[in-house]
Design a protein around this motif. Structure first.
Motif, PDB file in Angstrom:
ATOM      1  N   ILE A 115      11.038  -1.710  -2.088  1.00 57.67           N
ATOM      2  CA  ILE A 115      11.581  -1.128  -0.962  1.00 57.67           C
ATOM      3  C   ILE A 115      11.446  -1.797   0.318  1.00 57.67           C
ATOM      4  O   ILE A 115      12.246  -1.807   1.264  1.00 57.67           O
ATOM      5  CB  ILE A 115      11.719   0.290  -1.248  1.00 57.67           C
ATOM      6  N   SER A 116      10.074  -2.289   0.515  1.00 61.86           N
ATOM      7  CA  SER A 116       9.614  -2.771   1.764  1.00 61.86           C
ATOM      8  C   SER A 116      10.557  -4.050   2.072  1.00 61.86           C
ATOM      9  O   SER A 116      10.694  -4.343   3.305  1.00 61.86           O
ATOM     10  CB  SER A 116       8.214  -2.906   1.811  1.00 61.86           C
ATOM     11  N   LEU A 117      10.983  -4.873   1.311  1.00 59.57           N
ATOM     12  CA  LEU A 117      11.496  -5.938   1.436  1.00 59.57           C
ATOM     13  C   LEU A 117      13.037  -5.799   2.241  1.00 59.57           C
ATOM     14  O   LEU A 117      13.139  -6.358   3.274  1.00 59.57           O
ATOM     15  CB  LEU A 117      11.755  -6.753   0.220  1.00 59.57           C
ATOM     16  N   PRO A 118      13.964  -4.896   1.659  1.00 61.87           N
ATOM     17  CA  PRO A 118      15.019  -4.783   2.284  1.00 61.87           C
ATOM     18  C   PRO A 118      14.799  -3.900   3.521  1.00 61.87           C
ATOM     19  O   PRO A 118      15.674  -4.146   4.613  1.00 61.87           O
ATOM     20  CB  PRO A 118      15.865  -3.840   1.323  1.00 61.87           C
ATOM     21  N   HIS A 156      17.366   4.655   5.634  1.00 63.85           N
ATOM     22  CA  HIS A 156      15.903   4.808   5.953  1.00 63.85           C
ATOM     23  C   HIS A 156      14.969   5.790   4.881  1.00 63.85           C
ATOM     24  O   HIS A 156      14.093   5.695   4.793  1.00 63.85           O
ATOM     25  CB  HIS A 156      15.683   5.001   7.399  1.00 63.85           C
ATOM     26  N   GLU A 157      15.806   6.881   4.476  1.00 65.80           N
ATOM     27  CA  GLU A 157      15.181   7.795   3.755  1.00 65.80           C
ATOM     28  C   GLU A 157      14.826   7.237   2.443  1.00 65.80           C
ATOM     29  O   GLU A 157      13.813   7.675   1.659  1.00 65.80           O
ATOM     30  CB  GLU A 157      15.962   8.900   3.562  1.00 65.80           C
ATOM     31  N   ALA A 158      15.339   6.179   2.029  1.00 66.97           N
ATOM     32  CA  ALA A 158      15.110   5.334   0.830  1.00 66.97           C
ATOM     33  C   ALA A 158      13.659   4.873   0.637  1.00 66.97           C
ATOM     34  O   ALA A 158      13.096   4.713  -0.319  1.00 66.97           O
ATOM     35  CB  ALA A 158      16.079   4.099   0.559  1.00 66.97           C
ATOM     36  N   ILE A 160      18.281  -4.092  -6.867  1.00 71.25           N
ATOM     37  CA  ILE A 160      18.216  -2.785  -6.892  1.00 71.25           C
ATOM     38  C   ILE A 160      17.578  -2.096  -5.689  1.00 71.25           C
ATOM     39  O   ILE A 160      18.011  -1.009  -5.133  1.00 71.25           O
ATOM     40  CB  ILE A 160      17.066  -2.563  -8.123  1.00 71.25           C
ATOM     41  N   ALA A 161      16.698  -2.717  -4.979  1.00 69.90           N
ATOM     42  CA  ALA A 161      16.169  -2.306  -3.992  1.00 69.90           C
ATOM     43  C   ALA A 161      16.858  -2.369  -2.666  1.00 69.90           C
ATOM     44  O   ALA A 161      17.166  -1.553  -2.084  1.00 69.90           O
ATOM     45  CB  ALA A 161      14.785  -3.174  -3.554  1.00 69.90           C
ATOM     46  N   HIS A 162      17.569  -3.324  -2.687  1.00 70.67           N
ATOM     47  CA  HIS A 162      18.535  -3.540  -1.529  1.00 70.67           C
ATOM     48  C   HIS A 162      19.653  -2.722  -1.599  1.00 70.67           C
ATOM     49  O   HIS A 162      20.010  -1.894  -0.709  1.00 70.67           O
ATOM     50  CB  HIS A 162      19.116  -4.961  -1.675  1.00 70.67           C
ATOM     51  N   ASN A 163      20.370  -2.463  -2.918  1.00 70.93           N
ATOM     52  CA  ASN A 163      21.352  -1.244  -2.985  1.00 70.93           C
ATOM     53  C   ASN A 163      20.919   0.059  -2.805  1.00 70.93           C
ATOM     54  O   ASN A 163      21.561   0.886  -2.270  1.00 70.93           O
ATOM     55  CB  ASN A 163      22.047  -1.389  -4.532  1.00 70.93           C
ATOM     56  N   TRP A 164      19.740   0.347  -3.097  1.00 71.52           N
ATOM     57  CA  TRP A 164      18.951   1.668  -2.964  1.00 71.52           C
ATOM     58  C   TRP A 164      18.871   1.977  -1.359  1.00 71.52           C
ATOM     59  O   TRP A 164      19.241   2.762  -0.944  1.00 71.52           O
ATOM     60  CB  TRP A 164      17.576   1.791  -3.532  1.00 71.52           C
ATOM     61  N   PHE A 165      18.485   0.991  -0.696  1.00 72.64           N
ATOM     62  CA  PHE A 165      18.353   0.997   0.725  1.00 72.64           C
ATOM     63  C   PHE A 165      19.625   1.066   1.352  1.00 72.64           C
ATOM     64  O   PHE A 165      19.579   1.922   2.513  1.00 72.64           O
ATOM     65  CB  PHE A 165      17.637  -0.363   1.362  1.00 72.64           C
ATOM     66  N   GLU A 166      20.579   0.417   1.004  1.00 68.88           N
ATOM     67  CA  GLU A 166      21.793   0.369   1.694  1.00 68.88           C
ATOM     68  C   GLU A 166      22.403   1.821   1.311  1.00 68.88           C
ATOM     69  O   GLU A 166      23.211   2.381   2.163  1.00 68.88           O
ATOM     70  CB  GLU A 166      22.992  -0.656   0.931  1.00 68.88           C
ATOM     71  N   LYS A 167      22.319   2.587   0.058  1.00 66.58           N
ATOM     72  CA  LYS A 167      23.083   3.708  -0.298  1.00 66.58           C
ATOM     73  C   LYS A 167      22.346   4.971   0.477  1.00 66.58           C
ATOM     74  O   LYS A 167      22.980   5.801   1.055  1.00 66.58           O
ATOM     75  CB  LYS A 167      22.966   3.963  -1.623  1.00 66.58           C
TER      76      LYS A 167
END
Length: 202
Positions: A129-132, A113-115, A103-110
Protein backbone atom coordinates in the motif's frame (compact mmCIF):
# COMPACT_ATOMS: atom_id res chain seq x y z
CA UNK A 1 12.97 -30.25 -1.21
CA UNK A 2 12.81 -26.96 0.75
CA UNK A 3 9.96 -24.69 -0.29
CA UNK A 4 10.43 -20.96 -0.81
CA UNK A 5 8.30 -20.31 2.28
CA UNK A 6 10.54 -22.55 4.39
CA UNK A 7 13.62 -20.80 3.03
CA UNK A 8 12.45 -17.25 3.76
CA UNK A 9 11.08 -18.39 7.11
CA UNK A 10 14.52 -19.66 8.08
CA UNK A 11 16.03 -16.30 7.09
CA UNK A 12 13.61 -14.54 9.42
CA UNK A 13 14.32 -16.96 12.26
CA UNK A 14 18.09 -16.60 11.84
CA UNK A 15 17.82 -12.81 11.92
CA UNK A 16 16.07 -12.90 15.28
CA UNK A 17 18.25 -15.64 16.75
CA UNK A 18 21.47 -13.74 16.01
CA UNK A 19 20.37 -10.11 16.23
CA UNK A 20 17.48 -10.06 18.70
CA UNK A 21 15.50 -6.82 18.53
CA UNK A 22 17.60 -5.64 15.60
CA UNK A 23 16.66 -8.86 13.79
CA UNK A 24 12.96 -8.08 14.32
CA UNK A 25 13.53 -4.52 13.09
CA UNK A 26 15.45 -5.60 9.98
CA UNK A 27 13.01 -8.39 9.14
CA UNK A 28 9.97 -6.13 9.37
CA UNK A 29 11.78 -3.40 7.44
CA UNK A 30 12.46 -5.87 4.62
CA UNK A 31 8.81 -6.95 4.56
CA UNK A 32 7.48 -3.39 4.40
CA UNK A 33 9.95 -2.51 1.68
CA UNK A 34 7.96 -4.98 -0.47
CA UNK A 35 10.53 -7.79 -0.29
CA UNK A 36 8.81 -11.09 0.58
CA UNK A 37 9.83 -11.89 4.16
CA UNK A 38 6.56 -12.67 6.00
CA UNK A 39 5.69 -10.91 9.23
CA UNK A 40 3.69 -14.04 10.06
CA UNK A 41 7.03 -15.74 10.70
CA UNK A 42 9.02 -12.83 12.11
CA UNK A 43 6.66 -11.71 14.86
CA UNK A 44 5.47 -15.14 16.12
CA UNK A 45 9.06 -16.36 16.33
CA UNK A 46 9.99 -13.17 18.17
CA UNK A 47 7.07 -13.98 20.48
CA UNK A 48 8.58 -17.42 21.05
CA UNK A 49 11.83 -15.68 22.06
CA UNK A 50 9.77 -13.62 24.52
CA UNK A 51 8.34 -16.81 26.04
CA UNK A 52 11.94 -17.98 26.55
CA UNK A 53 12.77 -14.79 28.44
CA UNK A 54 15.11 -13.43 25.76
CA UNK A 55 13.04 -10.36 24.84
CA UNK A 56 9.84 -8.58 25.90
CA UNK A 57 6.50 -8.42 24.10
CA UNK A 58 6.46 -4.63 23.94
CA UNK A 59 10.11 -4.64 22.92
CA UNK A 60 9.48 -6.82 19.87
CA UNK A 61 6.30 -4.87 19.08
CA UNK A 62 8.15 -1.55 19.02
CA UNK A 63 11.01 -3.06 16.99
CA UNK A 64 8.48 -4.50 14.52
CA UNK A 65 6.55 -1.24 14.17
CA UNK A 66 9.73 0.80 13.64
CA UNK A 67 10.95 -1.71 11.07
CA UNK A 68 7.60 -1.55 9.28
CA UNK A 69 7.73 2.23 9.35
CA UNK A 70 11.22 2.54 7.84
CA UNK A 71 10.42 -0.10 5.21
CA UNK A 72 7.20 1.74 4.37
CA UNK A 73 9.13 4.99 3.99
CA UNK A 74 11.39 3.28 1.46
CA UNK A 75 8.42 1.97 -0.54
CA UNK A 76 6.67 5.34 -0.28
CA UNK A 77 9.63 7.21 -1.78
CA UNK A 78 10.05 4.57 -4.49
CA UNK A 79 6.45 5.28 -5.50
CA UNK A 80 6.89 9.03 -5.11
CA UNK A 81 10.09 9.31 -7.16
CA UNK A 82 9.69 6.42 -9.57
CA UNK A 83 5.97 6.39 -10.22
CA UNK A 84 3.89 3.55 -11.58
CA UNK A 85 5.92 3.04 -14.82
CA UNK A 86 9.08 2.45 -12.76
CA UNK A 87 7.34 -0.13 -10.58
CA UNK A 88 5.77 -1.89 -13.55
CA UNK A 89 9.18 -2.15 -15.19
CA UNK A 90 11.38 -3.12 -12.23
CA UNK A 91 8.96 -4.44 -9.60
CA UNK A 92 9.16 -7.99 -10.94
CA UNK A 93 12.77 -8.23 -9.80
CA UNK A 94 11.63 -8.13 -6.15
CA UNK A 95 8.48 -10.20 -6.81
CA UNK A 96 6.14 -7.20 -7.08
CA UNK A 97 3.71 -8.46 -9.70
CA UNK A 98 1.33 -6.32 -11.74
CA UNK A 99 -1.55 -8.01 -9.92
CA UNK A 100 -0.22 -6.97 -6.50
CA UNK A 101 0.31 -3.43 -7.74
CA UNK A 102 -3.22 -3.29 -9.11
CA UNK A 103 -4.73 -4.60 -5.86
CA UNK A 104 -2.89 -2.00 -3.78
CA UNK A 105 -3.66 0.79 -6.26
CA UNK A 106 -7.37 -0.08 -6.43
CA UNK A 107 -7.58 -0.29 -2.65
CA UNK A 108 -5.97 3.14 -2.30
CA UNK A 109 -8.23 4.61 -4.98
CA UNK A 110 -11.33 3.22 -3.32
CA UNK A 111 -10.61 4.11 0.31
CA UNK A 112 -8.25 7.06 -0.01
CA UNK A 113 -5.69 7.85 2.66
CA UNK A 114 -7.50 5.67 5.22
CA UNK A 115 -6.44 2.69 3.09
CA UNK A 116 -2.93 3.09 4.51
CA UNK A 117 -4.33 2.59 8.01
CA UNK A 118 -6.74 -0.26 7.33
CA UNK A 119 -4.59 -2.18 4.84
CA UNK A 120 -1.84 -2.81 7.40
CA UNK A 121 -3.96 -5.70 8.67
CA UNK A 122 -4.84 -7.24 5.31
CA UNK A 123 -3.00 -9.93 3.31
CA UNK A 124 -1.01 -8.75 0.26
CA UNK A 125 -2.34 -5.18 0.39
CA UNK A 126 -0.56 -4.25 3.62
CA UNK A 127 2.88 -4.83 2.13
CA UNK A 128 2.32 -2.83 -1.05
CA UNK A 129 0.00 0.00 0.00
CA UNK A 130 2.96 2.37 0.51
CA UNK A 131 3.67 2.35 -3.23
CA UNK A 132 0.36 3.90 -4.41
CA UNK A 133 0.49 6.25 -1.40
CA UNK A 134 3.81 7.56 -2.73
CA UNK A 135 2.55 7.72 -6.30
CA UNK A 136 -0.46 9.76 -5.10
CA UNK A 137 1.90 12.06 -3.15
CA UNK A 138 0.03 11.45 0.09
CA UNK A 139 1.05 13.84 2.85
CA UNK A 140 4.17 12.27 4.38
CA UNK A 141 3.34 13.11 7.98
CA UNK A 142 -0.15 11.65 7.66
CA UNK A 143 1.28 8.59 5.92
CA UNK A 144 3.71 8.10 8.81
CA UNK A 145 1.04 8.42 11.51
CA UNK A 146 -1.36 6.05 9.72
CA UNK A 147 1.42 3.52 9.17
CA UNK A 148 2.39 3.47 12.85
CA UNK A 149 -1.22 3.21 14.04
CA UNK A 150 -1.95 0.43 11.55
CA UNK A 151 1.22 -1.59 12.23
CA UNK A 152 1.02 -1.47 16.03
CA UNK A 153 -1.90 -3.89 16.58
CA UNK A 154 -0.65 -6.22 13.82
CA UNK A 155 2.84 -6.56 15.32
CA UNK A 156 1.48 -6.90 18.85
CA UNK A 157 -1.08 -9.57 17.95
CA UNK A 158 1.36 -11.72 15.97
CA UNK A 159 3.96 -11.39 18.72
CA UNK A 160 1.37 -12.27 21.37
CA UNK A 161 0.35 -15.37 19.43
CA UNK A 162 4.00 -16.44 19.41
CA UNK A 163 4.21 -15.91 23.19
CA UNK A 164 1.07 -17.99 23.79
CA UNK A 165 2.24 -20.82 21.55
CA UNK A 166 5.70 -20.82 23.13
CA UNK A 167 7.86 -23.66 21.76
CA UNK A 168 4.94 -24.75 19.58
CA UNK A 169 4.81 -21.45 17.68
CA UNK A 170 5.66 -23.19 14.41
CA UNK A 171 2.34 -25.09 14.40
CA UNK A 172 0.91 -22.05 12.60
CA UNK A 173 3.43 -22.38 9.76
CA UNK A 174 0.93 -24.20 7.53
CA UNK A 175 -1.81 -21.71 8.39
CA UNK A 176 -0.09 -18.35 7.89
CA UNK A 177 -2.55 -17.00 5.33
CA UNK A 178 -5.55 -18.17 7.36
CA UNK A 179 -4.03 -16.38 10.34
CA UNK A 180 -3.72 -13.28 8.15
CA UNK A 181 -7.43 -13.31 7.48
CA UNK A 182 -8.66 -13.87 11.06
CA UNK A 183 -6.29 -11.45 12.77
CA UNK A 184 -6.87 -8.92 9.99
CA UNK A 185 -10.65 -9.10 10.15
CA UNK A 186 -10.63 -8.63 13.91
CA UNK A 187 -8.34 -5.60 13.90
CA UNK A 188 -9.97 -3.96 10.88
CA UNK A 189 -13.39 -4.37 12.46
CA UNK A 190 -12.21 -2.52 15.57
CA UNK A 191 -10.62 0.29 13.52
CA UNK A 192 -13.74 0.73 11.35
CA UNK A 193 -15.86 0.88 14.51
CA UNK A 194 -13.61 3.59 16.00
CA UNK A 195 -13.55 5.65 12.76
CA UNK A 196 -17.33 5.36 12.36
CA UNK A 197 -18.04 6.58 15.89
CA UNK A 198 -15.41 9.30 15.68
CA UNK A 199 -16.95 10.73 12.49
CA UNK A 200 -20.48 10.53 13.86
CA UNK A 201 -19.49 12.26 17.06
CA UNK A 202 -18.47 15.44 15.16
Amino acid sequence: MISILDYVSQIAINLIEYLGYWGVFIGMLIESACIPLPSEVIMPFAGFAVSEGKMTLWGITIAGVLGNLVGSWIAYFVGLKGGKPFLEKYGKYVLISQRKLDIAHNWFEKYGHEAVLISRMLPIVRTFISLPAGIAEMNFKKFTVYTVIGCLPWCFMLGYIGVMLGPHWDVIRNYFHILDVFVGIGIVAVIIYIIYHYRNSD
